[in-house]
Design a protein around this motif. Structure first.
Motif, PDB file in Angstrom:
ATOM      1  N   LEU A  65     -12.918  10.607  17.071  1.00 37.00           N
ATOM      2  CA  LEU A  65     -14.190  10.742  16.345  1.00 37.00           C
ATOM      3  C   LEU A  65     -13.973  11.797  15.273  1.00 37.00           C
ATOM      4  O   LEU A  65     -13.723  12.967  15.569  1.00 37.00           O
ATOM      5  CB  LEU A  65     -15.306  11.179  17.305  1.00 37.00           C
ATOM      6  N   LYS A  66     -14.024  11.346  14.014  1.00 35.24           N
ATOM      7  CA  LYS A  66     -13.936  12.301  12.905  1.00 35.24           C
ATOM      8  C   LYS A  66     -15.347  12.532  12.387  1.00 35.24           C
ATOM      9  O   LYS A  66     -16.137  11.591  12.356  1.00 35.24           O
ATOM     10  CB  LYS A  66     -13.080  11.725  11.774  1.00 35.24           C
ATOM     11  N   TYR A  67     -15.649  13.759  11.969  1.00 33.84           N
ATOM     12  CA  TYR A  67     -17.000  14.009  11.472  1.00 33.84           C
ATOM     13  C   TYR A  67     -16.986  15.027  10.343  1.00 33.84           C
ATOM     14  O   TYR A  67     -16.053  15.842  10.237  1.00 33.84           O
ATOM     15  CB  TYR A  67     -17.916  14.498  12.604  1.00 33.84           C
ATOM     16  N   ASN A  98       4.935   5.770  15.801  1.00 35.53           N
ATOM     17  CA  ASN A  98       4.049   5.212  14.774  1.00 35.53           C
ATOM     18  C   ASN A  98       3.753   6.211  13.665  1.00 35.53           C
ATOM     19  O   ASN A  98       3.053   5.891  12.718  1.00 35.53           O
ATOM     20  CB  ASN A  98       2.737   4.704  15.395  1.00 35.53           C
ATOM     21  N   ASP A  99       4.291   7.395  13.769  1.00 33.00           N
ATOM     22  CA  ASP A  99       4.007   8.426  12.776  1.00 33.00           C
ATOM     23  C   ASP A  99       5.138   8.469  11.743  1.00 33.00           C
ATOM     24  O   ASP A  99       6.309   8.669  12.086  1.00 33.00           O
ATOM     25  CB  ASP A  99       3.857   9.793  13.457  1.00 33.00           C
ATOM     26  N   MET A 100       4.767   8.287  10.479  1.00 32.64           N
ATOM     27  CA  MET A 100       5.781   8.208   9.422  1.00 32.64           C
ATOM     28  C   MET A 100       6.599   9.496   9.301  1.00 32.64           C
ATOM     29  O   MET A 100       7.777   9.454   8.934  1.00 32.64           O
ATOM     30  CB  MET A 100       5.093   7.850   8.094  1.00 32.64           C
ATOM     31  N   ARG A 101       5.968  10.633   9.639  1.00 33.47           N
ATOM     32  CA  ARG A 101       6.733  11.897   9.588  1.00 33.47           C
ATOM     33  C   ARG A 101       7.901  11.860  10.555  1.00 33.47           C
ATOM     34  O   ARG A 101       9.029  12.229  10.229  1.00 33.47           O
ATOM     35  CB  ARG A 101       5.827  13.080   9.952  1.00 33.47           C
ATOM     36  N   ASN A 159       1.030  11.102   1.473  1.00 33.48           N
ATOM     37  CA  ASN A 159       2.028  12.116   1.860  1.00 33.48           C
ATOM     38  C   ASN A 159       3.481  11.660   1.861  1.00 33.48           C
ATOM     39  O   ASN A 159       4.373  12.495   1.766  1.00 33.48           O
ATOM     40  CB  ASN A 159       1.697  12.638   3.265  1.00 33.48           C
ATOM     41  N   ALA A 160       3.713  10.367   2.021  1.00 36.04           N
ATOM     42  CA  ALA A 160       5.096   9.910   2.206  1.00 36.04           C
ATOM     43  C   ALA A 160       5.701   9.445   0.879  1.00 36.04           C
ATOM     44  O   ALA A 160       5.660   8.253   0.533  1.00 36.04           O
ATOM     45  CB  ALA A 160       5.153   8.796   3.256  1.00 36.04           C
ATOM     46  N   ALA A 161       6.282  10.390   0.147  1.00 29.09           N
ATOM     47  CA  ALA A 161       6.913  10.060  -1.135  1.00 29.09           C
ATOM     48  C   ALA A 161       7.977   8.961  -0.999  1.00 29.09           C
ATOM     49  O   ALA A 161       8.070   8.075  -1.859  1.00 29.09           O
ATOM     50  CB  ALA A 161       7.500  11.324  -1.764  1.00 29.09           C
ATOM     51  N   VAL A 166       6.043  15.919  -5.808  1.00 31.83           N
ATOM     52  CA  VAL A 166       5.056  17.005  -5.784  1.00 31.83           C
ATOM     53  C   VAL A 166       4.028  16.745  -4.687  1.00 31.83           C
ATOM     54  O   VAL A 166       3.522  15.641  -4.548  1.00 31.83           O
ATOM     55  CB  VAL A 166       4.334  17.113  -7.158  1.00 31.83           C
ATOM     56  N   ARG A 167       3.749  17.780  -3.885  1.00 33.65           N
ATOM     57  CA  ARG A 167       2.704  17.659  -2.860  1.00 33.65           C
ATOM     58  C   ARG A 167       1.416  18.259  -3.392  1.00 33.65           C
ATOM     59  O   ARG A 167       1.409  19.354  -3.924  1.00 33.65           O
ATOM     60  CB  ARG A 167       3.113  18.384  -1.585  1.00 33.65           C
ATOM     61  N   SER A 168       0.325  17.508  -3.260  1.00 32.97           N
ATOM     62  CA  SER A 168      -0.953  17.983  -3.791  1.00 32.97           C
ATOM     63  C   SER A 168      -2.055  17.170  -3.132  1.00 32.97           C
ATOM     64  O   SER A 168      -1.814  16.054  -2.673  1.00 32.97           O
ATOM     65  CB  SER A 168      -0.964  17.771  -5.304  1.00 32.97           C
TER      66      SER A 168
HETATM   67  N1  LIG Z   1       3.050  14.609   5.728  1.00 34.15           N
HETATM   68  C1  LIG Z   1       3.126  13.331   6.066  1.00 34.15           C
HETATM   69  N2  LIG Z   1       4.218  12.600   5.762  1.00 34.15           N
HETATM   70  C2  LIG Z   1       4.309  11.314   6.088  1.00 34.15           C
HETATM   71  N3  LIG Z   1       3.355  10.628   6.749  1.00 34.15           N
HETATM   72  C3  LIG Z   1       2.247  11.289   7.097  1.00 34.15           C
HETATM   73  C4  LIG Z   1       2.065  12.654   6.772  1.00 34.15           C
HETATM   74  N4  LIG Z   1       0.856  13.035   7.246  1.00 34.15           N
HETATM   75  C5  LIG Z   1       0.320  11.949   7.837  1.00 34.15           C
HETATM   76  N5  LIG Z   1       1.145  10.898   7.748  1.00 34.15           N
HETATM   77  C6  LIG Z   1       0.943   9.540   8.260  1.00 34.15           C
HETATM   78  O1  LIG Z   1      -0.440   9.233   8.169  1.00 34.15           O
HETATM   79  C7  LIG Z   1      -0.894   8.643   9.392  1.00 34.15           C
HETATM   80  C8  LIG Z   1      -2.370   8.922   9.598  1.00 34.15           C
HETATM   81  O2  LIG Z   1      -3.059   8.477   8.475  1.00 34.15           O
HETATM   82  P1  LIG Z   1      -4.653   8.544   8.398  1.00 34.15           P
HETATM   83  O3  LIG Z   1      -5.058   8.002   7.088  1.00 34.15           O
HETATM   84  O4  LIG Z   1      -5.117   9.903   8.760  1.00 34.15           O
HETATM   85  O5  LIG Z   1      -4.972   7.531   9.557  1.00 34.15           O
HETATM   86  P2  LIG Z   1      -6.260   7.023  10.279  1.00 34.15           P
HETATM   87  O6  LIG Z   1      -7.451   7.472   9.428  1.00 34.15           O
HETATM   88  O7  LIG Z   1      -6.072   5.558  10.285  1.00 34.15           O
HETATM   89  O8  LIG Z   1      -6.244   7.650  11.629  1.00 34.15           O
HETATM   90  C9  LIG Z   1       0.003   9.253  10.466  1.00 34.15           C
HETATM   91  O9  LIG Z   1       0.125   8.412  11.566  1.00 34.15           O
HETATM   92  C10 LIG Z   1       1.329   9.390   9.713  1.00 34.15           C
HETATM   93  O10 LIG Z   1       2.071   8.191   9.825  1.00 34.15           O
END
Ligand SMILES: Nc1ncnc2c1ncn2[C@@H]1O[C@H](COP(=O)(O)OP(=O)(O)O)[C@@H](O)[C@H]1O
Ligand SMILES: CC(=O)OP(=O)(O)O
Ligand SMILES: [Mg+2]
Length: 406
Positions: free
Chosen positions: A19-21, A287-290, A340-342, A366-368
């Motif tokens: 739950l995001k708010y 499942n996390d791109m990081r 975030n994922a260049a 660039v991160r922004s």
């Molecule tokens: N710094 C980052 N570098 C690469 N991928 C990232 C980074 N931060 C977040 N993510 C990716 O973004 C996903 C979450 O995206 P988000 O839009 O918040 O998802 P949701 O709203 O669907 O939960 C993470 O699972 C991860 O894969």
């Protein structure tokens, strides 16, 4: 309507286990508080609350939160501690993200019993999302029965799609009987980002064609012509299209028959496989791109292949929507991965110079958190990173509707 003259809107974005708010003051769209409850239903649920108005410390708490009802009550408590509780007369409305609105809801809608019944009827086509959205609505209503609750639908922006894009090639009598068509999702984000992209280019939304790539946990692409959606990659449910965190996206529908007939799996097992145990997670266990990028840097082949499959699908949709639009002014990357994922952005447009698409490696690195162009100045098509803000968009639509009705 109650005659409330509050200026604040609480936005609730309920996911299947989160739950995001955000609480916003609509006089200047400023955020007073924001937060997130994660891992709802598990023993290790986590609440993170940021009191932005007071500038106080971020508060975090861990411990079991059984369901979205309990999650929202915990959030209400946190807000009360900052003097921003749900009982405040300054609250004008609560805006809810609702994922599936079918064909019925093309606009933000004030919730009443009939609206709740319709959202409930759509559960079979959004089983991960609509039940959580409904719990949020019911709990919020119970906490503040006098306050307008507004539903903002993920599907609404896509209702402008032409029939040629919205229909599957099946017998229309069967399709209509079961309301099978392509609805599309993440519409609030696609709408916001396509408009913000036009603004970034210094042009009116009516004058630009944009391909929006919303790459979060769920992921979808859309083709937006002059501010209106003409195609999108998700369909009847949020399973179609791009490779996602845990969802397969497109596959030959016969895979399902095969898994049932030859693999001996039940429909529920296949549903769980494709929605929760596929995509990047199914391919490589993350499942996390990081984490996937970290593994690739360490020479991990499974992670590398998962990345390549993800990017290949993305590239195909860029090409497809280029063809749908004819001319393209910008390709906009958004959501967690897109922002975030260049390396994803770079790989997705690699080799598409013939279409006028390229990224400038320095700009792309660039991160922004601001909207920005990452293509070279000379490029025919702008490649942009445009942070989405579904909560602001939901708050804006909610406040506009409530203002209209009071
Ligand atoms: N710094 C980052 N570098 C690469 N991928 C990232 C980074 N931060 C977040 N993510 C990716 O973004 C996903 C979450 O995206 P988000 O839009 O918040 O998802 P949701 O709203 O669907 O939960 C993470 O699972 C991860 O894969
Ligand atoms: C519709 C959808 O996929 O939403 P999310 O990305 O929040 O899971
Ligand atoms: Mg999201």
């Amino acid at each position: 309507m109650t005659g409330t003259r509050g200026t604040r809107v609480l936005v609730l974005n309920s996911g299947s286990s989160s739950l995001k708010y955000q609480l916003l003051d609509m006089r200047d769209s400023s955020r007073l508080a924001a937060g997130l409850v994660e891992r709802i239903g598990e023993q290790t649920s986590r609440l993170k609350h940021t009191p932005l108005a007071s500038g106080g410390d971020v508060r975090e708490a861990e411990g079991p939160i059984a369901d979205h009802d309990a999650a929202l009550k915990a959030v209400a408590q946190e807000l009360s501690r900052d003097g921003l509780g749900l009982d405040s007369p300054d609250l004008a409305a609560i805006g809810h993200r609702v994922v599936h609105g079918g064909m019925f809801f093309t606009e933000p809608t004030v919730v009443d019993d009939a609206v709740i019944a319709e959202i409930e009827r759509l559960i079979p086509v959004a089983p991960l999302h609509n039940p959580a959205n409904l719990t949020g609505i019911r709990t919020a209503r119970a906490l503040r029965p006098d306050l307008p609750q507004v539903a903002v639908f993920d599907t609404a922006f896509h209702t402008t799609m032409p029939e040629s894009a919205a229909r599957y090639a099946i017998d229309p009598r069967i399709a209509d009987r079961h309301r099978i068509r392509r609805y599309g999702f993440h519409g609030t984000s696609h709408a916001y980002v396509s408009r913000a992209t036009a603004e970034l280019l210094g042009r009116a939304p009516e004058d630009v064609n944009v391909i929006v790539l919303h790459l979060g946990n769920g992921a979808s692409a859309s083709a937006v012509r002059g501010g209106r959606c003409v195609d999108t990659s998700m369909g009847l449910t949020p399973l179609e299209g791009l490779v996602m965190g845990t969802r397969s996206g497109d596959l030959d529908p016969a895979v399902i028959f095969h898994l049932a007939r030859v693999g001996g799996m039940s429909m529920d097992e296949i549903d769980t496989l494709l929605n929760k145990r596929s995509g990047l997670f199914g391919l490589c266990g993350d499942n996390d791109m990081r984490e996937i990028r970290r593994r690739i840097d360490g020479g991990d082949e499974a992670a590398s292949l998962a990345f390549d499959i993800y990017v290949h699908r993305l590239k195909k949709y860029i090409g497809a929507y280029y063809a749908v639009l004819g001319t393209v002014d910008a390709v906009a990357f958004t959501a967690g991965v897109g922002e975030n994922a260049a390396p994803v952005r770079e790989a997705a447009v690699a080799g598409l110079e013939g279409l006028g698409l390229a990224v400038d490696p320095e700009r792309n690195a660039v991160r922004s958190d601001r909207p920005r162009i990452v293509s070279p100045d000379a490029a025919r098509v702008a490649v942009a990173v445009v942070p989405t803000d579904e909560e602001l968009e939901i708050a804006t639509q909610t406040y506009a509707l409530v203002g209209k009705n009071t």
